[in-house]
Scaffold this motif. Sequence first.
Motif, PDB file in Angstrom:
ATOM      1  N   LYS A  84       0.793  -1.217   0.000  1.00 10.76           N
ATOM      2  CA  LYS A  84       0.000   0.000   0.000  1.00 10.76           C
ATOM      3  C   LYS A  84       0.832   1.277   0.000  1.00 10.76           C
ATOM      4  CE  LYS A  84      -2.354  -1.154   3.697  1.00 10.76           C
ATOM      5  NZ  LYS A  84      -3.374  -1.159   4.755  1.00 10.76           N
ATOM      6  N   THR A  85       2.163   1.149  -0.014  1.00  7.32           N
ATOM      7  CA  THR A  85       3.036   2.317   0.013  1.00  7.32           C
ATOM      8  C   THR A  85       3.682   2.501  -1.347  1.00  7.32           C
ATOM      9  OG1 THR A  85       3.509   1.894   2.349  1.00  7.32           O
ATOM     10  CG2 THR A  85       5.005   3.367   1.188  1.00  7.32           C
ATOM     11  N   LEU A  90       6.568   7.449  -1.246  1.00  2.00           N
ATOM     12  CA  LEU A  90       6.248   6.911   0.079  1.00  2.00           C
ATOM     13  C   LEU A  90       4.840   7.258   0.558  1.00  2.00           C
ATOM     14  CD1 LEU A  90       9.649   7.432   1.908  1.00  2.00           C
ATOM     15  CD2 LEU A  90       8.813   5.403   0.714  1.00  2.00           C
ATOM     16  N   ASN A  91       3.972   7.672  -0.366  1.00  2.00           N
ATOM     17  CA  ASN A  91       2.582   7.908  -0.024  1.00  2.00           C
ATOM     18  C   ASN A  91       1.922   6.566   0.257  1.00  2.00           C
ATOM     19  OD1 ASN A  91       0.075   9.336   0.208  1.00  2.00           O
ATOM     20  ND2 ASN A  91      -0.454   8.582  -1.836  1.00  2.00           N
ATOM     21  N   ARG A  92       1.139   6.529   1.328  1.00  2.00           N
ATOM     22  CA  ARG A  92       0.469   5.281   1.708  1.00  2.00           C
ATOM     23  C   ARG A  92      -1.032   5.425   1.509  1.00  2.00           C
ATOM     24  NH1 ARG A  92       0.666   2.414   7.615  1.00  2.00           N
ATOM     25  NH2 ARG A  92      -0.981   0.936   7.190  1.00  2.00           N
ATOM     26  N   ILE A  93      -1.622   4.477   0.764  1.00  2.00           N
ATOM     27  CA  ILE A  93      -3.065   4.504   0.577  1.00  2.00           C
ATOM     28  C   ILE A  93      -3.726   3.766   1.733  1.00  2.00           C
ATOM     29  CG2 ILE A  93      -2.950   4.770  -1.925  1.00  2.00           C
ATOM     30  CD1 ILE A  93      -3.538   1.807  -2.220  1.00  2.00           C
ATOM     31  N   THR A 104      -2.651   3.246  -9.024  1.00  9.61           N
ATOM     32  CA  THR A 104      -1.934   4.475  -9.329  1.00  9.61           C
ATOM     33  C   THR A 104      -1.891   5.348  -8.079  1.00  9.61           C
ATOM     34  OG1 THR A 104      -2.684   4.375 -11.620  1.00  9.61           O
ATOM     35  CG2 THR A 104      -1.875   6.500 -10.840  1.00  9.61           C
ATOM     36  N   CYS A 105      -0.704   5.819  -7.742  1.00  4.52           N
ATOM     37  CA  CYS A 105      -0.521   6.678  -6.574  1.00  4.52           C
ATOM     38  C   CYS A 105      -1.216   8.007  -6.841  1.00  4.52           C
ATOM     39  CB  CYS A 105       0.965   6.893  -6.311  1.00  4.52           C
ATOM     40  SG  CYS A 105       1.291   8.034  -4.943  1.00  4.52           S
ATOM     41  N   ASN A 106      -2.054   8.427  -5.901  1.00  5.13           N
ATOM     42  CA  ASN A 106      -2.782   9.676  -6.107  1.00  5.13           C
ATOM     43  C   ASN A 106      -1.925  10.906  -5.805  1.00  5.13           C
ATOM     44  OD1 ASN A 106      -2.740   9.357  -3.369  1.00  5.13           O
ATOM     45  ND2 ASN A 106      -4.951   9.194  -3.115  1.00  5.13           N
ATOM     46  N   LYS A 107      -0.714  10.698  -5.302  1.00  4.23           N
ATOM     47  CA  LYS A 107       0.170  11.826  -5.011  1.00  4.23           C
ATOM     48  C   LYS A 107       1.143  12.093  -6.170  1.00  4.23           C
ATOM     49  CE  LYS A 107       2.753  13.668  -1.135  1.00  4.23           C
ATOM     50  NZ  LYS A 107       3.303  13.365   0.182  1.00  4.23           N
ATOM     51  N   GLN A 109       1.224  10.043  -9.101  1.00  4.43           N
ATOM     52  CA  GLN A 109       0.638   9.486 -10.331  1.00  4.43           C
ATOM     53  C   GLN A 109       1.434   8.330 -10.935  1.00  4.43           C
ATOM     54  OE1 GLN A 109      -2.465  10.449 -11.041  1.00  4.43           O
ATOM     55  NE2 GLN A 109      -2.204  11.746  -9.245  1.00  4.43           N
ATOM     56  N   THR A 110       2.272   7.685 -10.147  1.00  4.97           N
ATOM     57  CA  THR A 110       3.013   6.517 -10.610  1.00  4.97           C
ATOM     58  C   THR A 110       2.087   5.310 -10.595  1.00  4.97           C
ATOM     59  OG1 THR A 110       5.031   7.421  -9.659  1.00  4.97           O
ATOM     60  CG2 THR A 110       5.055   5.086 -10.231  1.00  4.97           C
ATOM     61  N   HIS A 111       2.099   4.549 -11.680  1.00  8.02           N
ATOM     62  CA  HIS A 111       1.287   3.343 -11.766  1.00  8.02           C
ATOM     63  C   HIS A 111       2.113   2.158 -11.253  1.00  8.02           C
ATOM     64  CE1 HIS A 111      -2.040   0.910 -13.091  1.00  8.02           C
ATOM     65  NE2 HIS A 111      -1.172   0.064 -13.643  1.00  8.02           N
ATOM     66  N   HIS A 112       1.548   1.380 -10.340  1.00  8.60           N
ATOM     67  CA  HIS A 112       2.269   0.286  -9.688  1.00  8.60           C
ATOM     68  C   HIS A 112       1.604  -1.058  -9.942  1.00  8.60           C
ATOM     69  CE1 HIS A 112       4.736   2.990  -7.319  1.00  8.60           C
ATOM     70  NE2 HIS A 112       3.654   3.640  -6.963  1.00  8.60           N
ATOM     71  N   ASP A 113       2.406  -2.067 -10.233  1.00  7.26           N
ATOM     72  CA  ASP A 113       1.977  -3.448 -10.116  1.00  7.26           C
ATOM     73  C   ASP A 113       2.098  -3.771  -8.636  1.00  7.26           C
ATOM     74  OD1 ASP A 113       3.125  -6.407  -9.782  1.00  7.26           O
ATOM     75  OD2 ASP A 113       1.748  -6.373 -11.486  1.00  7.26           O
ATOM     76  N   ARG A 114       1.082  -4.337  -8.045  1.00  8.20           N
ATOM     77  CA  ARG A 114       1.044  -4.565  -6.602  1.00  8.20           C
ATOM     78  C   ARG A 114       2.263  -5.341  -6.097  1.00  8.20           C
ATOM     79  NH1 ARG A 114      -3.639  -5.544  -3.103  1.00  8.20           N
ATOM     80  NH2 ARG A 114      -2.876  -6.492  -1.206  1.00  8.20           N
ATOM     81  N   ASP A 115       2.599  -6.453  -6.765  1.00 12.18           N
ATOM     82  CA  ASP A 115       3.676  -7.313  -6.291  1.00 12.18           C
ATOM     83  C   ASP A 115       5.053  -6.700  -6.508  1.00 12.18           C
ATOM     84  OD1 ASP A 115       1.790  -9.217  -5.487  1.00 12.18           O
ATOM     85  OD2 ASP A 115       1.772 -10.149  -7.466  1.00 12.18           O
ATOM     86  N   VAL A 116       5.258  -6.048  -7.643  1.00 18.18           N
ATOM     87  CA  VAL A 116       6.550  -5.403  -7.912  1.00 18.18           C
ATOM     88  C   VAL A 116       6.774  -4.261  -6.935  1.00 18.18           C
ATOM     89  CG1 VAL A 116       7.869  -4.091  -9.625  1.00 18.18           C
ATOM     90  CG2 VAL A 116       6.546  -6.092 -10.334  1.00 18.18           C
ATOM     91  N   ASN A 117       5.741  -3.460  -6.695  1.00 17.16           N
ATOM     92  CA  ASN A 117       5.836  -2.362  -5.741  1.00 17.16           C
ATOM     93  C   ASN A 117       6.160  -2.891  -4.343  1.00 17.16           C
ATOM     94  OD1 ASN A 117       5.371   0.458  -4.836  1.00 17.16           O
ATOM     95  ND2 ASN A 117       3.651  -0.479  -3.774  1.00 17.16           N
ATOM     96  N   ALA A 118       5.489  -3.957  -3.922  1.00 16.82           N
ATOM     97  CA  ALA A 118       5.736  -4.545  -2.599  1.00 16.82           C
ATOM     98  C   ALA A 118       7.170  -5.060  -2.503  1.00 16.82           C
ATOM     99  CB  ALA A 118       4.748  -5.667  -2.322  1.00 16.82           C
TER     100      ALA A 118
END
Length: 169
Positions: A84-85, A90-93, A104-107, A109-118
Amino acid sequence: MATVHSKIKRVREDFLHKLSRKIVNENQVIAVENLNVKGMVRNHNLAKAISDCGWRQFCTMLKYKSEWDGKTYIEVGRFFASSKTCNVCLNRIDSLDLDIRSWTCNKCQTHHDRDVNAAKNILFEALRILSLGTSDTANGGNVRQPNKTEVLLDAVPCEVGNPIRLTVG
């Protein structure tokens, strides 16, 4: 039927041994997330898949092989919000359901794949912990130093609820 289960067990163990050896050989620091496997197995939709992968056994193999080779093994706490970060800002949803595989991070605007981001967040957190000297290493490093005072420190200002211990002189 027992011979089939025995063969599956041996094949799984062989795969886990080979994969853990490959990871330890290719890396100096191995960072994993300390998952609540017992709690995850309670989800009847995922229980079989979680049980079949042998996560705890795999982590045990990584840990002792790291120790043998003098490498560093770090488990990041299960309450660290790795999925979620945003690994960029480092914005946390607030919430992220399991069925949402990208966001997509609302701060920033970076688009994340959940597993790669984690995975990136787990790596960054492990390296941060390692750089602060607050984690036991597989090769027997000591967290506490004599004649030092322990204080709580939030290393990242926007990180919430994950205080770490830091030794200061």
